[in-house]
Design a protein around this motif. Sequence first.
Motif, PDB file in Angstrom:
ATOM      1  N   PRO A 108      44.548   9.355  16.871  1.00 54.28           N
ATOM      2  CA  PRO A 108      45.197   8.060  17.165  1.00 54.28           C
ATOM      3  C   PRO A 108      44.226   6.992  17.667  1.00 54.28           C
ATOM      4  O   PRO A 108      44.366   5.820  17.325  1.00 54.28           O
ATOM      5  CB  PRO A 108      46.223   8.416  18.246  1.00 54.28           C
ATOM      6  CG  PRO A 108      46.462   9.868  18.099  1.00 54.28           C
ATOM      7  CD  PRO A 108      45.174  10.456  17.622  1.00 54.28           C
ATOM      8  N   LEU A 109      43.244   7.401  18.468  1.00 53.69           N
ATOM      9  CA  LEU A 109      42.280   6.436  19.014  1.00 53.69           C
ATOM     10  C   LEU A 109      41.450   5.804  17.904  1.00 53.69           C
ATOM     11  O   LEU A 109      41.245   4.580  17.883  1.00 53.69           O
ATOM     12  CB  LEU A 109      41.370   7.117  20.032  1.00 53.69           C
ATOM     13  CG  LEU A 109      40.259   6.235  20.628  1.00 53.69           C
ATOM     14  CD1 LEU A 109      40.847   5.002  21.322  1.00 53.69           C
ATOM     15  CD2 LEU A 109      39.371   7.018  21.584  1.00 53.69           C
ATOM     16  N   ILE A 110      40.952   6.619  16.979  1.00 51.42           N
ATOM     17  CA  ILE A 110      40.134   6.096  15.873  1.00 51.42           C
ATOM     18  C   ILE A 110      40.945   5.146  15.008  1.00 51.42           C
ATOM     19  O   ILE A 110      40.465   4.071  14.621  1.00 51.42           O
ATOM     20  CB  ILE A 110      39.566   7.257  15.027  1.00 51.42           C
ATOM     21  CG1 ILE A 110      38.546   8.050  15.835  1.00 51.42           C
ATOM     22  CG2 ILE A 110      38.919   6.721  13.740  1.00 51.42           C
ATOM     23  CD1 ILE A 110      38.011   9.280  15.134  1.00 51.42           C
ATOM     24  N   LEU A 111      42.192   5.520  14.707  1.00 48.80           N
ATOM     25  CA  LEU A 111      43.041   4.641  13.893  1.00 48.80           C
ATOM     26  C   LEU A 111      43.317   3.337  14.628  1.00 48.80           C
ATOM     27  O   LEU A 111      43.277   2.262  14.018  1.00 48.80           O
ATOM     28  CB  LEU A 111      44.358   5.341  13.554  1.00 48.80           C
ATOM     29  CG  LEU A 111      45.330   4.537  12.679  1.00 48.80           C
ATOM     30  CD1 LEU A 111      44.674   4.109  11.374  1.00 48.80           C
ATOM     31  CD2 LEU A 111      46.597   5.346  12.388  1.00 48.80           C
ATOM     32  N   ALA A 112      43.571   3.412  15.939  1.00 47.93           N
ATOM     33  CA  ALA A 112      43.806   2.203  16.734  1.00 47.93           C
ATOM     34  C   ALA A 112      42.581   1.297  16.725  1.00 47.93           C
ATOM     35  O   ALA A 112      42.688   0.070  16.634  1.00 47.93           O
ATOM     36  CB  ALA A 112      44.171   2.577  18.169  1.00 47.93           C
ATOM     37  N   GLN A 113      41.396   1.904  16.789  1.00 47.25           N
ATOM     38  CA  GLN A 113      40.151   1.120  16.751  1.00 47.25           C
ATOM     39  C   GLN A 113      39.976   0.441  15.395  1.00 47.25           C
ATOM     40  O   GLN A 113      39.576  -0.727  15.328  1.00 47.25           O
ATOM     41  CB  GLN A 113      38.959   2.027  17.046  1.00 47.25           C
ATOM     42  CG  GLN A 113      38.884   2.479  18.500  1.00 47.25           C
ATOM     43  CD  GLN A 113      37.819   3.527  18.720  1.00 47.25           C
ATOM     44  OE1 GLN A 113      37.311   4.152  17.774  1.00 47.25           O
ATOM     45  NE2 GLN A 113      37.460   3.765  19.976  1.00 47.25           N
ATOM     46  N   GLN A 114      40.276   1.166  14.323  1.00 47.52           N
ATOM     47  CA  GLN A 114      40.156   0.588  12.986  1.00 47.52           C
ATOM     48  C   GLN A 114      41.148  -0.560  12.784  1.00 47.52           C
ATOM     49  O   GLN A 114      40.826  -1.584  12.180  1.00 47.52           O
ATOM     50  CB  GLN A 114      40.385   1.664  11.920  1.00 47.52           C
ATOM     51  CG  GLN A 114      39.313   2.743  11.880  1.00 47.52           C
ATOM     52  CD  GLN A 114      37.930   2.193  11.604  1.00 47.52           C
ATOM     53  OE1 GLN A 114      37.757   1.344  10.731  1.00 47.52           O
ATOM     54  NE2 GLN A 114      36.948   2.649  12.354  1.00 47.52           N
ATOM     55  N   LEU A 115      42.359  -0.397  13.310  1.00 52.38           N
ATOM     56  CA  LEU A 115      43.351  -1.473  13.235  1.00 52.38           C
ATOM     57  C   LEU A 115      42.878  -2.696  14.015  1.00 52.38           C
ATOM     58  O   LEU A 115      43.091  -3.834  13.587  1.00 52.38           O
ATOM     59  CB  LEU A 115      44.697  -0.994  13.796  1.00 52.38           C
ATOM     60  CG  LEU A 115      45.428   0.089  13.000  1.00 52.38           C
ATOM     61  CD1 LEU A 115      46.681   0.532  13.725  1.00 52.38           C
ATOM     62  CD2 LEU A 115      45.778  -0.390  11.598  1.00 52.38           C
ATOM     63  N   THR A 116      42.213  -2.447  15.128  1.00 51.32           N
ATOM     64  CA  THR A 116      41.698  -3.559  15.944  1.00 51.32           C
ATOM     65  C   THR A 116      40.599  -4.310  15.212  1.00 51.32           C
ATOM     66  O   THR A 116      40.517  -5.540  15.290  1.00 51.32           O
ATOM     67  CB  THR A 116      41.180  -3.024  17.295  1.00 51.32           C
ATOM     68  OG1 THR A 116      42.218  -2.281  17.934  1.00 51.32           O
ATOM     69  CG2 THR A 116      40.758  -4.172  18.206  1.00 51.32           C
ATOM     70  N   TYR A 117      39.745  -3.588  14.487  1.00 50.07           N
ATOM     71  CA  TYR A 117      38.701  -4.250  13.693  1.00 50.07           C
ATOM     72  C   TYR A 117      39.334  -5.185  12.659  1.00 50.07           C
ATOM     73  O   TYR A 117      38.861  -6.312  12.446  1.00 50.07           O
ATOM     74  CB  TYR A 117      37.828  -3.210  12.969  1.00 50.07           C
ATOM     75  CG  TYR A 117      36.915  -2.422  13.869  1.00 50.07           C
ATOM     76  CD1 TYR A 117      36.227  -3.032  14.916  1.00 50.07           C
ATOM     77  CD2 TYR A 117      36.735  -1.054  13.680  1.00 50.07           C
ATOM     78  CE1 TYR A 117      35.384  -2.309  15.745  1.00 50.07           C
ATOM     79  CE2 TYR A 117      35.898  -0.317  14.516  1.00 50.07           C
ATOM     80  CZ  TYR A 117      35.231  -0.947  15.542  1.00 50.07           C
ATOM     81  OH  TYR A 117      34.404  -0.229  16.361  1.00 50.07           O
ATOM     82  N   ILE A 118      40.398  -4.717  12.027  1.00 52.67           N
ATOM     83  CA  ILE A 118      41.094  -5.541  11.025  1.00 52.67           C
ATOM     84  C   ILE A 118      41.710  -6.769  11.688  1.00 52.67           C
ATOM     85  O   ILE A 118      41.623  -7.884  11.167  1.00 52.67           O
ATOM     86  CB  ILE A 118      42.172  -4.711  10.297  1.00 52.67           C
ATOM     87  CG1 ILE A 118      41.520  -3.565   9.510  1.00 52.67           C
ATOM     88  CG2 ILE A 118      42.986  -5.595   9.346  1.00 52.67           C
ATOM     89  CD1 ILE A 118      42.506  -2.573   8.935  1.00 52.67           C
ATOM     90  N   GLU A 119      42.339  -6.567  12.854  1.00 56.58           N
ATOM     91  CA  GLU A 119      42.929  -7.681  13.600  1.00 56.58           C
ATOM     92  C   GLU A 119      41.875  -8.735  13.942  1.00 56.58           C
ATOM     93  O   GLU A 119      42.101  -9.938  13.757  1.00 56.58           O
ATOM     94  CB  GLU A 119      43.581  -7.175  14.893  1.00 56.58           C
ATOM     95  CG  GLU A 119      44.788  -6.300  14.701  1.00 56.58           C
ATOM     96  CD  GLU A 119      46.051  -7.071  14.367  1.00 56.58           C
ATOM     97  OE1 GLU A 119      46.053  -8.308  14.504  1.00 56.58           O
ATOM     98  OE2 GLU A 119      47.036  -6.437  13.966  1.00 56.58           O
ATOM     99  N   LEU A 120      40.735  -8.280  14.437  1.00 53.57           N
ATOM    100  CA  LEU A 120      39.672  -9.214  14.829  1.00 53.57           C
ATOM    101  C   LEU A 120      39.117  -9.971  13.622  1.00 53.57           C
ATOM    102  O   LEU A 120      38.792 -11.157  13.722  1.00 53.57           O
ATOM    103  CB  LEU A 120      38.546  -8.448  15.534  1.00 53.57           C
ATOM    104  CG  LEU A 120      38.888  -7.887  16.922  1.00 53.57           C
ATOM    105  CD1 LEU A 120      37.758  -6.998  17.431  1.00 53.57           C
ATOM    106  CD2 LEU A 120      39.160  -9.010  17.910  1.00 53.57           C
TER     107      LEU A 120
END
Length: 210
Positions: A108-120
């Motif tokens: 879950p942490l890695i997926l959350a980080q990847q989603l954050t990269y997309i958001e940014l």
Amino acid sequence: AKLKSFAAKIIQLLKEWTETFPYDFQDEKSMKELKEIAHRITQCDEENGTVKKIISQMTQNLLMALSARSQYQEIREKFRQPVTDKGTILKTKPQSTQKDILSVCCDPLILAQQLTYIELERVSNIYPEDLMQIVSHMDSLDNHKCRGDTTKTYTLEAYDNWFNCLSMLVATEICRVVKKKQRTRMVEFFIDVARECFNIGNFNSMMAII
């Protein structure tokens, strides 16, 4: 001395203008006017050439910003494809080749980080002028006027579409699982992803998942 003082203020104005609202200078007429003003300002300080260097750097940064935004919109246009045939493609693909999200990323942490990269990435391409265009468009609707000079930008639309895509992805991943036990596991996984998004400070992805 007065001319140099006035030139410094004009340079500051142009710098802030070109950095905050680069799209105001995308057409040839406005760019020509900017170059004419810049040429007149440089004549006030021909001795040491400091103004000329500042103007040159400002123009270069403006052209780079316009080029970057143009490329971004071209890429966005390529992805604006109709989605009418996606259901057919999914049905024709063998069940064995259809991977769920847990087989791609189970942390879950890695997926959350990847989603954050997309958001940014989406947020970094939103400029104040994009918000101003919406305000001006709403004003024109209120006044029953047509603004034909408004240039459409897709940055806010892309950000909004990303939110909807993430919501649909979560719903699809949960609903496509047949067994209740696996579906429960998928729901729990996305709850963990949403929690990690919250911890990172990515509230947009968190709300999309919810």
